[in-house]
Design an enzyme around this catalytic site. Structure first.
Site, PDB file in Angstrom:
ATOM      1  N   LYS A  61       0.865  -1.186   0.000  1.00  0.00           N
ATOM      2  CA  LYS A  61       0.000   0.000   0.000  1.00  0.00           C
ATOM      3  C   LYS A  61       0.900   1.234   0.000  1.00  0.00           C
ATOM      4  O   LYS A  61       1.923   1.260   0.693  1.00  0.00           O
ATOM      5  CB  LYS A  61      -0.888  -0.023   1.250  1.00  0.00           C
ATOM      6  CG  LYS A  61      -1.891   1.128   1.341  1.00  0.00           C
ATOM      7  CD  LYS A  61      -2.774   0.995   2.571  1.00  0.00           C
ATOM      8  CE  LYS A  61      -3.828   2.095   2.645  1.00  0.00           C
ATOM      9  NZ  LYS A  61      -4.704   1.957   3.839  1.00  0.00           N
ATOM     10  N   SER A  77      -9.744   2.122   2.900  1.00  0.00           N
ATOM     11  CA  SER A  77      -8.822   2.823   2.034  1.00  0.00           C
ATOM     12  C   SER A  77      -7.794   1.933   1.331  1.00  0.00           C
ATOM     13  O   SER A  77      -7.190   2.368   0.362  1.00  0.00           O
ATOM     14  CB  SER A  77      -8.075   3.876   2.840  1.00  0.00           C
ATOM     15  OG  SER A  77      -7.218   3.259   3.794  1.00  0.00           O
ATOM     16  N   SER A  96     -10.036  -0.132   7.132  1.00  0.00           N
ATOM     17  CA  SER A  96      -9.411   0.012   5.816  1.00  0.00           C
ATOM     18  C   SER A  96      -8.711  -1.234   5.265  1.00  0.00           C
ATOM     19  O   SER A  96      -8.331  -1.242   4.092  1.00  0.00           O
ATOM     20  CB  SER A  96      -8.409   1.167   5.832  1.00  0.00           C
ATOM     21  OG  SER A  96      -9.088   2.392   5.740  1.00  0.00           O
TER      22      SER A  96
END
Lengths: 95, 486
Positions: free
Chosen positions: B76, B151, B175
């Site tokens: 990420k 997210s 997330s």
């Protein structure tokens, strides 16, 4: 309790966020919707409840008072948008 | 080959049926051809990737490899990886090259994992649909017009489409778990403090936690073995003996007490989600688990509490973006204050600005006690609900998300609607507990449903065991979107 247009302008100044009048207006509407959601909290009796800032209530770890950072200027300074002679450049702040 | 789990790929590498360089090339090729339709991966550096793969092959040849050596992974874009562009999904960091590694990246590198690239995400991890990214929205491989959740939407979408065997994610309010649920993969948020936050760009520091995302619970356990561990550079990292998170995988379910909070099966959950979750629980019962009804009476307050605390911490953390030391700086300005204001207005997107405003307000003079301290008090009540529930059960189960993946653009005009996506995940972050989402079926449109498993502090090994046993008896986790299977 609803926020006012003045609140939004004051907070934007505190947060160093430039906004135009249209943005301030829509921010005011959105924030008031979000703060209406938060009002749910106010009805809860928390008189005897301690605030919880860490999930495990762990205290900050202490360490010996000695320098641990090395000089990384050569690595870090090139990341700056503007620098000169090993210094960060910002607009003049003293007349 | 691209369908295989980490555990199976590791066997292939050990038996020399493939090399790490071949695996890296395979997944890079899939990213090249399939990512343009998904926008899940935003940065590649083939040279670095192939060099890391070649180094892993040398380790394997020398007999110095572990279970993760030579396995490709996506990170990420919230994790700093030295020499890699690290944007956090923001214009503010569009051209930022990380000068050092996050602890988690360092540990996975040391285990021999091969960094394939960086994944798209909601800007500064603020979002539940991956639509707030400066680099554009990510699409869900199960239906391209739908969101992947957020997210960690890029990581989830990429693993679901098999662009990588696994990815890292971070979870502040759901997330990791919510996008895992919406894309039909597995994702674990460990107990707060288990993985170091060093080098992970800060959103809300008392809630942020890194975790693994992969296709199977066993793979999550293998990854967590490498990701977890004390790090003096994170002041909230917990000093604990290292543990082997795979140690309980084979334990039978018989006698497991599953707590079902009635609040998780209330109004507002899509019937298809309830149906899939109930079917999964029936399967656990068939495996010998007992069902206990529990209650989390303050759970409904978790959203207001979170939207005070997380923005407050974010407004403080994001004060560092001033256009002086790194990141974006406005092209034109009159003085220092004007430079700050223009830089931040240009560098941050609408959702980030909104949260900075909320946070600045609740921390400002006269409102601190009414909002910030009040929210911290209610936070303790929410944590106490879980403690009471865990007196009566070993694991809590329910839906990860009240709905399956929704259409792109369908909730962007209404921040409050978007915030409600995380109704079942946020309380877990506030309490600091571990939570896991695994695939548990599909709705009528063929979109995945996630089952959430919540455990007591440090019960990751047990949670992974409970998830693994379900996966031995079901095949939801091996089903992949057919248009990406060719």
């Amino acid at each position: 309790m609803a926020l006012t247009h003045d609140d939004v302008c004051r907070v934007a100044r505190l947060a160093r966020l430039r906004q135009d009048e249209a943005q301030a207006q829509s921010m005011l509407t959105e924030l008031n919707r979000i703060f209406a959601l938060m009002e749910q909290m106010q009805g809860v009796d928390t008189t005897l409840v301690e605030p919880m800032s860490h999930p495990r209530d762990v205290a900050q770890r202490l360490r010996a008072d000695r320098v641990t950072e090395s000089d990384r200027r050569e690595q870090l300074l090139p990341l700056a948008p503007k620098s000169e002679n090993g210094l960060y450049l910002v607009p003049k702040v003293i007349e | 080959m691209f369908q295989l789990s980490i555990a199976d790929l590791s066997q292939c590498l050990a038996r020399r049926e493939c090399s790490s360089v071949e695996l890296a090339r395979l997944f890079l090729e899939r990213i090249r051809t399939l990512n343009p339709g998904l926008n899940a991966v935003i940065t590649l550096d083939e040279e670095r990737t192939l060099a890391a793969a070649a180094a892993a092959d040398r380790r394997i040849a020398a007999g110095e490899s572990g279970p993760l050596t030579g396995i490709p992974i996506l990170h990420k874009d919230i994790f700093l990886a030295k020499g890699w562009r690290t944007t956090c999904g923001s214009r503010m960091l569009e051209n930022f090259i990380a000068p050092y590694d996050a602890h988690v990246v360092e540990k996975l590198d040391a285990a021999g994992m091969v960094n394939l690239g960086k994944t798209n995400m909601d800007e500064f991890a603020m979002g539940s649909s991956n639509e707030t990214s400066w680099f554009g929205p990510v699409r869900n491989p199960w239906r391209l017009s739908a969101v992947p959740g957020g997210s960690s939407g890029g990581s989830a979408s990429a693993v679901a489409a098999r662009l990588a065997p696994c990815a890292t994610g971070t979870d502040t309010g759901g997330s990791i778990r919510q996008p895992a649920a919406l894309t039909g993969i597995c994702g674990l948020k460990p107990t707060y403090g288990v993985a170091s936050r060093y080098g992970m760009i800060a959103f809300a520091s008392s809630l942020d936690q890194a975790g693994p995302m992969a296709k199977t619970a066993q793979d999550l356990a293998l990854m967590l073995n490498a990701m977890a561990g004390f790090d003096a550079r994170d002041s909230t990292s917990l000093e604990r003996e290292p543990e082997d998170y795979t140690r309980e995988l084979t334990r039978p379910i018989k006698g497991l007490r599953i707590g079902l909070p009635k609040e998780f099966f209330a109004e507002g959950v899509q019937p298809a989600v309830t149906k899939a979750v109930e079917a999964a629980i029936a399967q656990y019962r068939a495996l010998g688990a007992e069902i206990v009804e529990v209650s989390l009476p303050n759970m409904g307050l978790s959203i207001p509490v979170y939207y005070v605390l997380a923005p407050a911490e974010a407004s403080s953390n994001l004060a560092r973006f001033d256009g002086v030391r790194y990141g974006h700086r406005a092209a034109e300005y009159t003085d220092l204050t004007d430079m700050y204001e223009r830089t931040r207005a240009e560098g941050f997107g609408a959702e980030v600005r909104r949260r900075i405003m909320i946070g600045t307000y609740v921390l400002s003079h006269g409102y601190y006690d009414a909002y910030y301290i009040k929210a911290q008090r209610v936070r303790r009540l929410i944590a106490a609900d879980f403690a009471a529930a865990f007196e009566r059960c070993d694991v809590i189960m329910g839906p990860t998300s009240p709905t399956t993946a929704f259409e792109l653009g369908s909730r962007t005009d209404d921040p409050v609607q978007m915030y409600l996506c995380d109704i079942y995940t946020i309380a877990v972050n506030l309490a600091g507990l571990p939570g896991l989402s695994i695939p548990a079926g599909f709705d009528a449109a063929g979109l995945p449903v996630g089952l959430q498993l919540i455990g007591d502090y440090f019960s990751e090994a047990r949670l992974l065991n409970v998830a693994h046993q379900f996966q031995l008896a079901s095949d939801w986790h091996v089903t992949m979107p057919s248009s990406f299977a060719a």
